[in-house]
Design a protein around this motif. Structure first.
Motif, mmCIF file in Angstrom:
data_model
loop_
_atom_site.group_PDB
_atom_site.id
_atom_site.type_symbol
_atom_site.label_atom_id
_atom_site.label_comp_id
_atom_site.label_asym_id
_atom_site.label_seq_id
_atom_site.Cartn_x
_atom_site.Cartn_y
_atom_site.Cartn_z
ATOM 1 N N LEU A 227 -7.396 -0.706 -1.362
ATOM 2 C CA LEU A 227 -8.042 0.477 -0.784
ATOM 3 C C LEU A 227 -9.263 0.885 -1.587
ATOM 4 O O LEU A 227 -10.297 1.256 -1.022
ATOM 5 C CB LEU A 227 -7.042 1.637 -0.723
ATOM 6 N N TRP A 228 -9.177 0.830 -2.919
ATOM 7 C CA TRP A 228 -10.328 1.217 -3.741
ATOM 8 C C TRP A 228 -11.530 0.322 -3.469
ATOM 9 O O TRP A 228 -12.673 0.781 -3.500
ATOM 10 C CB TRP A 228 -9.966 1.162 -5.221
ATOM 11 N N SER A 229 -11.280 -0.946 -3.209
ATOM 12 C CA SER A 229 -12.391 -1.854 -2.919
ATOM 13 C C SER A 229 -13.094 -1.454 -1.630
ATOM 14 O O SER A 229 -14.321 -1.481 -1.546
ATOM 15 C CB SER A 229 -11.885 -3.299 -2.816
ATOM 16 N N VAL A 230 -12.322 -1.090 -0.611
ATOM 17 C CA VAL A 230 -12.929 -0.685 0.659
ATOM 18 C C VAL A 230 -13.631 0.658 0.508
ATOM 19 O O VAL A 230 -14.760 0.846 0.968
ATOM 20 C CB VAL A 230 -11.854 -0.604 1.769
ATOM 21 N N ALA A 279 -10.911 3.309 6.208
ATOM 22 C CA ALA A 279 -10.488 2.316 5.225
ATOM 23 C C ALA A 279 -9.040 1.884 5.452
ATOM 24 O O ALA A 279 -8.721 0.689 5.391
ATOM 25 C CB ALA A 279 -10.653 2.883 3.809
ATOM 26 N N ILE A 280 -8.166 2.851 5.723
ATOM 27 C CA ILE A 280 -6.762 2.509 5.949
ATOM 28 C C ILE A 280 -6.617 1.723 7.250
ATOM 29 O O ILE A 280 -5.854 0.741 7.317
ATOM 30 C CB ILE A 280 -5.893 3.777 5.972
ATOM 31 N N ASN A 281 -7.353 2.105 8.281
ATOM 32 C CA ASN A 281 -7.309 1.346 9.534
ATOM 33 C C ASN A 281 -7.843 -0.068 9.330
ATOM 34 O O ASN A 281 -7.311 -1.027 9.915
ATOM 35 C CB ASN A 281 -8.125 2.066 10.614
ATOM 36 N N TYR A 282 -8.870 -0.193 8.508
ATOM 37 C CA TYR A 282 -9.417 -1.519 8.205
ATOM 38 C C TYR A 282 -8.341 -2.406 7.578
ATOM 39 O O TYR A 282 -8.142 -3.552 7.988
ATOM 40 C CB TYR A 282 -10.615 -1.383 7.265
ATOM 41 N N LEU A 283 -7.638 -1.881 6.580
ATOM 42 C CA LEU A 283 -6.604 -2.671 5.912
ATOM 43 C C LEU A 283 -5.409 -2.916 6.822
ATOM 44 O O LEU A 283 -4.751 -3.960 6.715
ATOM 45 C CB LEU A 283 -6.160 -1.958 4.632
ATOM 46 N N ASN A 284 -5.125 -1.974 7.714
ATOM 47 C CA ASN A 284 -4.009 -2.147 8.654
ATOM 48 C C ASN A 284 -4.275 -3.253 9.671
ATOM 49 O O ASN A 284 -3.336 -3.859 10.194
ATOM 50 C CB ASN A 284 -3.728 -0.843 9.398
ATOM 51 N N THR A 285 -5.550 -3.498 9.963
ATOM 52 C CA THR A 285 -5.891 -4.400 11.066
ATOM 53 C C THR A 285 -6.553 -5.707 10.625
ATOM 54 O O THR A 285 -7.000 -6.478 11.466
ATOM 55 C CB THR A 285 -6.822 -3.685 12.063
#
Length: 373
Positions: A227-230, A279-285
């Motif tokens: 998450l920190w990277s995004v 960011a969380i949606n990015y990592l989720n998908t």
């Protein structure tokens, strides 16, 4: 695509290179955009994450036609909390399913956030002078350990930049109410083991797996790392590591002390929440790759698992009993009054009335409610 050893903008220059031919030619503007993404995603103290930068770049340019999910990167993703054969499995060796176990933890966002603050007399020099309160507030995240899907999070805003037992209990009851009841939670110590939290877990029938002193047992630690990277693309970064960005850290301190206006330097609360959601949606998908478990997209596996085996749901009768705010108050003139912290951590006065309260005039009753509900 290659990266030169100096990890600089030169990696994207037009210098001669050897190896396999390019599969895609980028314009100069695209190269600059990609290089900026790479430098922003400070995966370590000395370099960025090319895998993440390229993934975000492709997501921003669907017209390129690059199928990121079909082309597994050869870059090794940093997974500090990785424990082969354990963290995504049951004791009998079978794979976890979505909704079976979640790990919770808190994290301090790496950038300052400006919260509108119309109140006066708080002693906050920044708020008194500029009308905004600046802080790096706490993110409480629920991580499904089977899929790495994040179904819910809470962003806790308090001047002390901390959180309390009722904040944890509130985040958990809202998650279980809106998403479903997990079989087990992996938690560390402190407020995560408070009586308030334990009563909630006991009431919902959620098993408590103790990870105190063993942060490597919580897969959510791995999630925060990604998450920190995004989120490193958000302006106002003080750095992932202590004193990493000295100039911005000094501005942050100056703004907190009221010596500089934080507006325009750090994002607003609305901008920060939008960035966290994105960011969380990015990592989720986007795909996760693991030597032990293969490759999958968290959201897709989460949905497939729950379709096959839905989670237990919170009954309406239980939900109000476990509301974050639980106080004992006397009925005065058919009304119950309570002062508890509101959404921004500011003590607020609440009034509740009902026709039947007159029957209990002068009696002390237990009041349960959710200030964020």
């Amino acid at each position: 695509m290659s990266i030169l050893p100096d990890h600089s903008l030169n990696a994207f220059s037009g210098q001669a290179r050897k190896g396999r031919p390019r599969q895609l030619d980028l314009t100069e503007d695209q190269k600059k955009e990609l290089s900026a993404l790479y430098l922003a995603t400070n995966a370590t103290r000395t370099s960025g994450s090319m895998t993440l930068a390229w993934s975000i770049f492709c997501a921003n340019h669907p017209d390129l036609g690059w199928d990121a999910s079909a082309r597994a990167s050869k870059h090794k993703l940093r997974q500090a909390a990785y424990a082969p054969g354990l963290l995504r499995r049951n004791l009998d060796g079978s794979l976890l399913r979505a909704g079976q176990r979640a790990s919770w933890d808190d994290a301090t966002i790496n950038f300052g956030v400006c919260v509108p603050w119309p109140w006066r007399g708080s002693g906050d020099k920044c708020a008194e002078k500029y009308g905004v309160r600046l802080g790096r507030f706490q993110l409480l995240a629920c991580h499904d350990d089977a899929t790495s899907f994040i179904p819910a999070y809470s962003y806790i805003i308090r001047y002390e930049q901390t959180y309390r037992g009722e904040d944890v209990a509130g985040a958990m009851i809202r998650t279980c109410r809106d998403v479903g009841i997990f079989d087990a939670f992996v938690l560390e110590g402190g407020v995560w083991k408070s009586d308030r939290v334990q009563r909630l877990l006991d009431g919902l029938g959620i098993r408590h797996i103790d990870a105190k002193g063993r942060p490597q047992c919580k897969l959510v630690e791995n999630f925060f790392n990604r998450l920190w990277s995004v989120l490193s693309l958000v302006p106002g970064q003080v750095g992932r590591y202590q004193a990493e960005n000295k100039a911005m850290s000094e501005k942050y301190v100056a703004c907190r002390q009221g010596r500089q206006d934080p507006r325009g330097i750090f994002p607003t609360l609305a901008e920060a929440l939008e960035a966290i959601d994105w960011a969380i949606n990015y990592l989720n998908t986007h795909p996760i790759e693991s030597r032990e478990y293969g490759k999958w997209i968290p959201a897709e596996r989460w949905e497939a698992d729950l379709k096959e085996r839905p989670m237990r749901q919170v009954s309406a009768d239980f939900s109000w009993l476990q509301a974050p705010a639980i106080v004992r108050r006397k009925v005065v003139k058919g009304t119950l009054r309570a002062t508890v912290p509101g959404p921004l951590g500011v003590p607020q006065r609440w009034h509740f009335t009902a026709p039947w309260l007159w029957q209990h005039e002068g009696q002390a009753l237990m009041l349960h409610f959710d200030p964020l509900g």
